[in-house]
Scaffold this motif. Sequence first.
Motif, PDB file in Angstrom:
ATOM      1  N   LYS A 213       0.833  -1.207   0.000  1.00 28.19           N
ATOM      2  CA  LYS A 213       0.000   0.000   0.000  1.00 28.19           C
ATOM      3  C   LYS A 213       0.874   1.266   0.000  1.00 28.19           C
ATOM      4  O   LYS A 213       0.642   2.185  -0.779  1.00 28.19           O
ATOM      5  CB  LYS A 213      -0.918   0.001   1.224  1.00 28.19           C
ATOM      6  CG  LYS A 213      -1.835   1.199   1.294  1.00 28.19           C
ATOM      7  CD  LYS A 213      -2.759   1.126   2.483  1.00 28.19           C
ATOM      8  CE  LYS A 213      -3.636   2.369   2.533  1.00 28.19           C
ATOM      9  NZ  LYS A 213      -4.468   2.411   3.727  1.00 28.19           N
ATOM     10  N   ALA A 214       1.870   1.289   0.894  1.00 30.09           N
ATOM     11  CA  ALA A 214       2.714   2.484   1.019  1.00 30.09           C
ATOM     12  C   ALA A 214       3.885   2.473   0.042  1.00 30.09           C
ATOM     13  O   ALA A 214       4.455   3.500  -0.258  1.00 30.09           O
ATOM     14  CB  ALA A 214       3.243   2.589   2.453  1.00 30.09           C
ATOM     15  N   GLY A 215       4.285   1.290  -0.412  1.00 30.42           N
ATOM     16  CA  GLY A 215       5.443   1.183  -1.290  1.00 30.42           C
ATOM     17  C   GLY A 215       6.720   0.877  -0.531  1.00 30.42           C
ATOM     18  O   GLY A 215       7.766   0.652  -1.130  1.00 30.42           O
ATOM     19  N   TYR A 216       6.657   0.881   0.804  1.00 27.45           N
ATOM     20  CA  TYR A 216       7.823   0.563   1.629  1.00 27.45           C
ATOM     21  C   TYR A 216       7.365   0.390   3.060  1.00 27.45           C
ATOM     22  O   TYR A 216       6.238   0.750   3.422  1.00 27.45           O
ATOM     23  CB  TYR A 216       8.860   1.681   1.543  1.00 27.45           C
ATOM     24  CG  TYR A 216       8.447   2.967   2.216  1.00 27.45           C
ATOM     25  CD1 TYR A 216       7.502   3.805   1.635  1.00 27.45           C
ATOM     26  CD2 TYR A 216       8.977   3.338   3.441  1.00 27.45           C
ATOM     27  CE1 TYR A 216       7.106   4.978   2.243  1.00 27.45           C
ATOM     28  CE2 TYR A 216       8.585   4.515   4.062  1.00 27.45           C
ATOM     29  CZ  TYR A 216       7.655   5.331   3.451  1.00 27.45           C
ATOM     30  OH  TYR A 216       7.253   6.480   4.055  1.00 27.45           O
ATOM     31  N   LEU A 217       8.270  -0.157   3.884  1.00 32.19           N
ATOM     32  CA  LEU A 217       8.074  -0.224   5.334  1.00 32.19           C
ATOM     33  C   LEU A 217       9.315   0.398   5.959  1.00 32.19           C
ATOM     34  O   LEU A 217      10.427   0.177   5.468  1.00 32.19           O
ATOM     35  CB  LEU A 217       7.952  -1.669   5.822  1.00 32.19           C
ATOM     36  CG  LEU A 217       6.709  -2.457   5.409  1.00 32.19           C
ATOM     37  CD1 LEU A 217       6.869  -3.916   5.834  1.00 32.19           C
ATOM     38  CD2 LEU A 217       5.466  -1.856   6.030  1.00 32.19           C
ATOM     39  N   GLN A 218       9.141   1.139   7.024  1.00 30.68           N
ATOM     40  CA  GLN A 218      10.323   1.724   7.661  1.00 30.68           C
ATOM     41  C   GLN A 218      10.122   1.856   9.154  1.00 30.68           C
ATOM     42  O   GLN A 218       9.084   2.320   9.614  1.00 30.68           O
ATOM     43  CB  GLN A 218      10.651   3.092   7.052  1.00 30.68           C
ATOM     44  CG  GLN A 218      11.991   3.637   7.556  1.00 30.68           C
ATOM     45  CD  GLN A 218      12.550   4.733   6.688  1.00 30.68           C
ATOM     46  OE1 GLN A 218      12.120   4.940   5.548  1.00 30.68           O
ATOM     47  NE2 GLN A 218      13.526   5.446   7.197  1.00 30.68           N
ATOM     48  N   THR A 219      11.144   1.420   9.912  1.00 28.15           N
ATOM     49  CA  THR A 219      11.208   1.643  11.348  1.00 28.15           C
ATOM     50  C   THR A 219      12.470   2.455  11.612  1.00 28.15           C
ATOM     51  O   THR A 219      13.155   2.847  10.662  1.00 28.15           O
ATOM     52  CB  THR A 219      11.285   0.307  12.129  1.00 28.15           C
ATOM     53  OG1 THR A 219      12.542  -0.303  11.866  1.00 28.15           O
ATOM     54  CG2 THR A 219      10.161  -0.639  11.727  1.00 28.15           C
ATOM     55  N   LYS A 220      12.831   2.654  12.867  1.00 28.28           N
ATOM     56  CA  LYS A 220      14.087   3.364  13.162  1.00 28.28           C
ATOM     57  C   LYS A 220      15.290   2.534  12.735  1.00 28.28           C
ATOM     58  O   LYS A 220      16.336   3.062  12.410  1.00 28.28           O
ATOM     59  CB  LYS A 220      14.179   3.668  14.656  1.00 28.28           C
ATOM     60  CG  LYS A 220      13.274   4.790  15.076  1.00 28.28           C
ATOM     61  CD  LYS A 220      13.944   5.577  16.179  1.00 28.28           C
ATOM     62  CE  LYS A 220      13.166   6.818  16.525  1.00 28.28           C
ATOM     63  NZ  LYS A 220      13.520   7.947  15.690  1.00 28.28           N
ATOM     64  N   GLU A 221      15.135   1.193  12.731  1.00 22.36           N
ATOM     65  CA  GLU A 221      16.275   0.304  12.477  1.00 22.36           C
ATOM     66  C   GLU A 221      16.346  -0.231  11.061  1.00 22.36           C
ATOM     67  O   GLU A 221      17.404  -0.656  10.628  1.00 22.36           O
ATOM     68  CB  GLU A 221      16.218  -0.895  13.429  1.00 22.36           C
ATOM     69  CG  GLU A 221      16.312  -0.529  14.881  1.00 22.36           C
ATOM     70  CD  GLU A 221      16.127  -1.734  15.775  1.00 22.36           C
ATOM     71  OE1 GLU A 221      15.365  -2.649  15.413  1.00 22.36           O
ATOM     72  OE2 GLU A 221      16.758  -1.751  16.830  1.00 22.36           O
ATOM     73  N   VAL A 222      15.237  -0.265  10.347  1.00 18.27           N
ATOM     74  CA  VAL A 222      15.238  -0.954   9.057  1.00 18.27           C
ATOM     75  C   VAL A 222      14.227  -0.316   8.098  1.00 18.27           C
ATOM     76  O   VAL A 222      13.197   0.207   8.527  1.00 18.27           O
ATOM     77  CB  VAL A 222      14.946  -2.463   9.261  1.00 18.27           C
ATOM     78  CG1 VAL A 222      13.548  -2.690   9.795  1.00 18.27           C
ATOM     79  CG2 VAL A 222      15.182  -3.257   8.002  1.00 18.27           C
ATOM     80  N   ALA A 223      14.578  -0.356   6.824  1.00 23.92           N
ATOM     81  CA  ALA A 223      13.666   0.067   5.762  1.00 23.92           C
ATOM     82  C   ALA A 223      13.576  -1.076   4.756  1.00 23.92           C
ATOM     83  O   ALA A 223      14.585  -1.694   4.424  1.00 23.92           O
ATOM     84  CB  ALA A 223      14.172   1.341   5.092  1.00 23.92           C
TER      85      ALA A 223
END
Length: 152
Positions: A68-78
């Motif tokens: 849906k967003a085209g990516y996932l991202q946290t503070k540690e990983v994209a």
Amino acid sequence: MLKRRSFLSYFSIGWLVSCFPVALAACAPKSDPNAQAPTTGDKGTTKPAATKTTEGFTVVGSVAALDKAGYLQTKEVAVARDPANPKQLLAVNPKCTHQGCDVKWAVGEKKYECPCHDSDFAADGKVLKGPATTSLATYPVKIVGTQVLVKV
Ligand code: FES
């Protein structure tokens, strides 16, 4: 008079003893059987408390949220899909190797952009444009069921 005092004393102690279990129950921590792990937001970001799983892999979000967003991202990983092979996922450390700013995935351009000094990185972390000279660190990533898991 003495009997009345004794009665009130015994009555007060009995009342306190009978209230004690109720007070304990009220102070006990509650567990919520319906509690769920943090979910992935609309813009592909997740809350930090990801779920640890076997072999050191951690759930960073759902495949649906990634797509849906085209990516996932946290503070540690994209995590983003490999532009050359969309069935393949690629995970990187989103800290820019120049001076440590958080890079962001540019969905339309399919690259990571650093907002601080304009370095660009490919989905696999390789430097496309400086001033950064070192690639973003990469991590193993896989899909299990409907979840995206990364080994950080
Ligand atoms: Fe990313 Fe400088 S911190 S380009």
